[in-house]
Design an enzyme around this catalytic site. Structure first.
Site, PDB file in Angstrom:
ATOM      1  N   LYS A  42       0.804  -1.224   0.000  1.00  0.00           N
ATOM      2  CA  LYS A  42       0.000   0.000   0.000  1.00  0.00           C
ATOM      3  C   LYS A  42       0.841   1.281   0.000  1.00  0.00           C
ATOM      4  CE  LYS A  42      -3.359  -1.534  -1.182  1.00  0.00           C
ATOM      5  NZ  LYS A  42      -4.308  -1.031  -2.183  1.00  0.00           N
TER       6      LYS A  42
HETATM    7  N1  PMP Z   1      -3.243  -7.607   1.537  1.00  0.00           N
HETATM    8  C1  PMP Z   1      -3.064  -6.727   2.532  1.00  0.00           C
HETATM    9  C2  PMP Z   1      -2.281  -7.153   3.725  1.00  0.00           C
HETATM   10  C3  PMP Z   1      -3.621  -5.432   2.436  1.00  0.00           C
HETATM   11  O1  PMP Z   1      -3.438  -4.571   3.435  1.00  0.00           O
HETATM   12  C4  PMP Z   1      -4.385  -5.086   1.312  1.00  0.00           C
HETATM   13  C5  PMP Z   1      -5.005  -3.713   1.240  1.00  0.00           C
HETATM   14  N2  PMP Z   1      -6.328  -3.685   1.692  1.00  0.00           N
HETATM   15  C6  PMP Z   1      -4.582  -6.058   0.317  1.00  0.00           C
HETATM   16  C7  PMP Z   1      -3.974  -7.301   0.448  1.00  0.00           C
HETATM   17  C8  PMP Z   1      -5.489  -5.833  -0.871  1.00  0.00           C
HETATM   18  O2  PMP Z   1      -5.108  -4.809  -1.700  1.00  0.00           O
HETATM   19  P1  PMP Z   1      -6.193  -3.985  -2.528  1.00  0.00           P
HETATM   20  O3  PMP Z   1      -6.877  -3.081  -1.551  1.00  0.00           O
HETATM   21  O4  PMP Z   1      -5.375  -3.221  -3.513  1.00  0.00           O
HETATM   22  O5  PMP Z   1      -7.140  -4.922  -3.161  1.00  0.00           O
END
Ligand code: PMP
Length: 304
Positions: A42
């Site tokens: 992120k």
């Molecule tokens: N894995 C983790 C540990 C995350 O913090 C996130 C973010 N919510 C994600 C996966 C998924 O990413 P996205 O929000 O881009 O779908």
């Protein structure tokens, strides 16, 4: 060798792509997103969304960034905010691990933990930023679930990076989906390069999306499609695989003790998904899976 970096934010991205020696005739590579400076995938979307807001004038020097985050997006915003000199306010749910709350505070963010109330309730952590923004001058609500700069960040940086690192040989891409930003942005980029690449989203079995609107509680963090988010572009996703808490947690110790990957719970879900998918792969296939964050933040909750 990486050259010296003059700003911490320039160290975001260019993460290693490392083979997981699984028993398969295909090659499976892990993109180690937990090696970003803020500890997760992120960092990329936080920096991109903040810089878009700066460019458009929605975020002014010395202003305040507000975000509703179950963890990593908030942590990344807090880190980027610290480097760029913004005040940061994060709202979170009671589910967030104590380590994550302490991390946010270490970066200087103000943290507001909200009760586990209905999504329609203004006190829900997803809604509270709206009220905070109204009463905070020079503030900007990042709004990761509805900000299309979220998937665009992955389209513009992570997608091309994976394409270059695999020299265009990638055949399958697996990522956990929360907002859907990662899978949709990378998926769109890779499909444009080669429509035959399979894009596989890993979701939680109890999520809003997986249960077709009848979600149940679950313990994994960061993963789980719980909104009709415009950041989720289903047109570039070939398959959704859903994983349970138990299946993810069972993978964590194995991935660390057998292969040396200390993963967060979404990484455990992705590791479970690829293990189950091995039978569908053939020689010459090159799979990239995303390991979004590290197990360090989950040691007391999910590692025994
Ligand atoms: N894995 C983790 C540990 C995350 O913090 C996130 C973010 N919510 C994600 C996966 C998924 O990413 P996205 O929000 O881009 O779908």
């Amino acid at each position: 060798m990486r050259k010296p970096t003059y700003n911490l934010l320039d160290a975001i991205g260019n993460t290693p792509l490392v083979k997981i020696p699984l028993d398969s005739s295909a090659e499976i590579f892990a993109k180690l997103e937990y090696l970003n400076p803020g500890g997760s995938i992120k960092d990329r979307s936080a920096l991109f969304m903040i810089e878009e807001a700066e460019k458009s004038g929605r975020l002014k020097p010395g202003g305040t960034i507000i975000e509703a985050s179950s963890g990593n997006q908030g942590i990344a915003v807090a880190m980027v905010g610290a480097v760029k000199g913004y005040k940061v306010i994060i709202t979170g749910s009671e589910k967030v691990s104590e380590e994550k709350v302490k991390t946010l505070k270490a970066y200087g963010a103000k943290v507001i933990i909200c009760p586990n109330v209905d999504l329609k309730d203004p006190k829900n952590y997803h809604n509270l930023p709206v009220a905070i923004q109204k009463e905070t001058p020079d503030s900007f609500f990042l709004n990761q679930y509805f900000n299309l700069a979220n998937p665009r960040s992955y389209y513009e940086n992570l997608g091309p990076e994976i394409w270059r690192q695999t020299e265009g040989k990638i055949t399958h891409f697996f990522a956990a989906a929360g907002t859907g930003g990662t899978i949709s942005g990378v998926g769109k980029f890779l499909k444009e390069k080669n429509p035959k690449i399979k894009i596989i989203a890993v979701d939680v079995d109890n999520s809003f999306h997986a249960t077709r609107g009848n979600p149940k509680p679950y313990k994994m963090e960061g993963i789980g499609i719980d909104f009709e988010s415009p950041c989720l572009d289903e047109s570039v996703i070939d398959e959704f695989l859903s994983v349970s808490d138990e299946q993810s947690f069972a993978m964590l110790k194995k991935m660390a003790s057998k292969y040396g990957f200390l993963l967060g719970t979404s990484g455990g879900a992705v590791a479970h998904a690829i293990q189950n998918y091995l039978g569908k792969l053939k020689k010459g296939d090159m799979v990239v899976v995303i390991f979004s964050d590290s197990g360090r933040a989950y040691l007391s909750k999910n590692y025994y």
